[in-house]
Design a protein around this motif. Sequence first.
Motif, PDB file in Angstrom:
ATOM      1  N   LEU A 197      11.590   8.562  -4.859  1.00 24.37           N
ATOM      2  CA  LEU A 197      12.087   7.793  -3.719  1.00 24.37           C
ATOM      3  C   LEU A 197      11.697   8.455  -2.410  1.00 24.37           C
ATOM      4  O   LEU A 197      11.279   7.783  -1.449  1.00 24.37           O
ATOM      5  N   ALA A 198      11.809   9.779  -2.362  1.00 24.34           N
ATOM      6  CA  ALA A 198      11.433  10.500  -1.150  1.00 24.34           C
ATOM      7  C   ALA A 198       9.941  10.378  -0.881  1.00 24.34           C
ATOM      8  O   ALA A 198       9.520  10.261   0.268  1.00 24.34           O
ATOM      9  N   VAL A 199       9.136  10.382  -1.953  1.00 21.29           N
ATOM     10  CA  VAL A 199       7.692  10.229  -1.773  1.00 21.29           C
ATOM     11  C   VAL A 199       7.381   8.867  -1.164  1.00 21.29           C
ATOM     12  O   VAL A 199       6.498   8.741  -0.312  1.00 21.29           O
ATOM     13  N   TRP A 200       8.098   7.827  -1.597  1.00 19.94           N
ATOM     14  CA  TRP A 200       7.893   6.497  -1.018  1.00 19.94           C
ATOM     15  C   TRP A 200       8.296   6.489   0.461  1.00 19.94           C
ATOM     16  O   TRP A 200       7.614   5.879   1.290  1.00 19.94           O
ATOM     17  N   VAL A 201       9.414   7.165   0.772  1.00 23.84           N
ATOM     18  CA  VAL A 201       9.820   7.272   2.178  1.00 23.84           C
ATOM     19  C   VAL A 201       8.743   7.995   2.973  1.00 23.84           C
ATOM     20  O   VAL A 201       8.377   7.582   4.087  1.00 23.84           O
ATOM     21  N   LEU A 237       0.813  -1.212   0.000  1.00 20.98           N
ATOM     22  CA  LEU A 237       0.000   0.000   0.000  1.00 20.98           C
ATOM     23  C   LEU A 237       0.847   1.262   0.000  1.00 20.98           C
ATOM     24  O   LEU A 237       0.422   2.307  -0.505  1.00 20.98           O
ATOM     25  N   SER A 238       2.060   1.179   0.567  1.00 20.84           N
ATOM     26  CA  SER A 238       2.928   2.356   0.579  1.00 20.84           C
ATOM     27  C   SER A 238       3.395   2.731  -0.825  1.00 20.84           C
ATOM     28  O   SER A 238       3.823   3.869  -1.047  1.00 20.84           O
ATOM     29  N   LEU A 239       3.327   1.792  -1.759  1.00 19.00           N
ATOM     30  CA  LEU A 239       3.725   2.088  -3.131  1.00 19.00           C
ATOM     31  C   LEU A 239       2.637   2.791  -3.926  1.00 19.00           C
ATOM     32  O   LEU A 239       2.916   3.370  -4.974  1.00 19.00           O
ATOM     33  N   LEU A 240       1.398   2.747  -3.439  1.00 19.40           N
ATOM     34  CA  LEU A 240       0.300   3.355  -4.188  1.00 19.40           C
ATOM     35  C   LEU A 240       0.463   4.859  -4.363  1.00 19.40           C
ATOM     36  O   LEU A 240       0.345   5.367  -5.496  1.00 19.40           O
ATOM     37  N   PRO A 241       0.741   5.630  -3.308  1.00 24.18           N
ATOM     38  CA  PRO A 241       0.955   7.071  -3.533  1.00 24.18           C
ATOM     39  C   PRO A 241       2.136   7.355  -4.450  1.00 24.18           C
ATOM     40  O   PRO A 241       2.122   8.339  -5.192  1.00 24.18           O
ATOM     41  N   VAL A 242       3.146   6.490  -4.409  1.00 26.82           N
ATOM     42  CA  VAL A 242       4.315   6.704  -5.269  1.00 26.82           C
ATOM     43  C   VAL A 242       3.920   6.573  -6.733  1.00 26.82           C
ATOM     44  O   VAL A 242       4.309   7.397  -7.579  1.00 26.82           O
ATOM     45  N   PHE A 258       4.173   7.998   6.688  1.00 24.95           N
ATOM     46  CA  PHE A 258       2.760   8.226   6.936  1.00 24.95           C
ATOM     47  C   PHE A 258       2.041   6.925   7.285  1.00 24.95           C
ATOM     48  O   PHE A 258       1.093   6.928   8.078  1.00 24.95           O
ATOM     49  N   ALA A 259       2.476   5.809   6.675  1.00 26.82           N
ATOM     50  CA  ALA A 259       1.902   4.514   7.051  1.00 26.82           C
ATOM     51  C   ALA A 259       2.207   4.216   8.515  1.00 26.82           C
ATOM     52  O   ALA A 259       1.328   3.777   9.270  1.00 26.82           O
ATOM     53  N   PHE A 260       3.455   4.450   8.919  1.00 26.09           N
ATOM     54  CA  PHE A 260       3.811   4.277  10.323  1.00 26.09           C
ATOM     55  C   PHE A 260       2.986   5.201  11.209  1.00 26.09           C
ATOM     56  O   PHE A 260       2.503   4.797  12.276  1.00 26.09           O
TER      57      PHE A 260
END
Length: 273
Positions: free
Chosen positions: A234-238, A23-28, A243-245
Motif C-alpha cells: 500500500l505504501a509503495v502505491w502511495v 500507471l501508478s499500479l504498475l510499480p506496485v 512520484f506520478a504527481f
Amino acid sequence: MSLLLDSCWRALAYCLHPRVVLLSLLPVLLMAVGVFALGYYLWYPAQAELGAWLESWALLAPLHAWLEHSGLAQLGSVFVPLLLLALITPLLVLLALLLVGLFMTPAMVKLVAQRRFAHLEQKRGAGLLDSLAWSTGSTLLALLMLLASLPLWLLPPLALLLPPLVWGWLSYRVFAFDALADHADRAERVALLAQHRSSLWLMGLVCGLLGAAPSLLWASGAMFIAMAPLLVPLAVWVYALVFAFSSLWFAHYLLAALARLRAQSTVTSPVIE
C-alpha cells in the motif's frame, strides 16, 4: 512563483486522470511480488540479525540496562521490527522511484505534452539510454548518501530530515531531466536547470516530504508491524502516486518554462533583412 503554483495545481488535477491511476499500479504489481518474497524468506532472519547486532553494540548497553531496570525490556522486541522497517523503506522508495522513472515519467510527460504543449517542438536532447543512465546513476548516488548517513538516523531529528532531503535531491535530478529529455536540447536543458534551480530544489524537497509521509504513519505504533505485509505494498502505491504527481509537476513546470524560453528567444532574435 506563479509558474510554481500553476504547475502544482495542474499536476494535482492530472493525478485524477484514469491513465495516471492505472500507471501508478504498475510499480506496485512489480514490487509487491518482490516485497512478499523477501518478506517471506528474509524478514525473520533479518530481524534476528539486526537484534543480535544491536545487542552486541556497546554504545547501546546503557539503554538496554535502563529498559530492564524500568521493566520495559519488551520494548526491544518492538524497536527492532520498527528499525528494520525504517531501514527497508528508503530502499523501497529508491526502487519505486527508479521504476516510476523508467515506466511512468515518460508517459506522464507525454500526457502533459499532448494536452498542453502539442505545439512545442521536440528536439530530443536526450534518449532512452541517457535517461536510464542518469536515473540509475542518480539513484546509486542517493543510495550511497543514505547508507553513509545511517549512523545519524539514531538521532530523531536527523532521522526525519535526512531521508526527505535525499529523496528531494533525487526527485529534482530524475524528474527534471526526464521532463526535458524529449523536448529540449542540451543547451536549453542546462539553461533551464540553472535558471530555475531554486524552484526545482523546492519542488524536489516537497516531493521528498510527501514520500516520507507513509513512514511516519508506520512509526506511530507497534500495531502496524503485524500489518507490514499489507502496508508495504500500500505504501509503495502511495509512493507511486507521489512520484506520478512529482513527474507531472516537473513536466508542467519545465515544459511551460521551455515554451517561455523559446518565446523570449524568438522575440530577442535579430531580424535579418
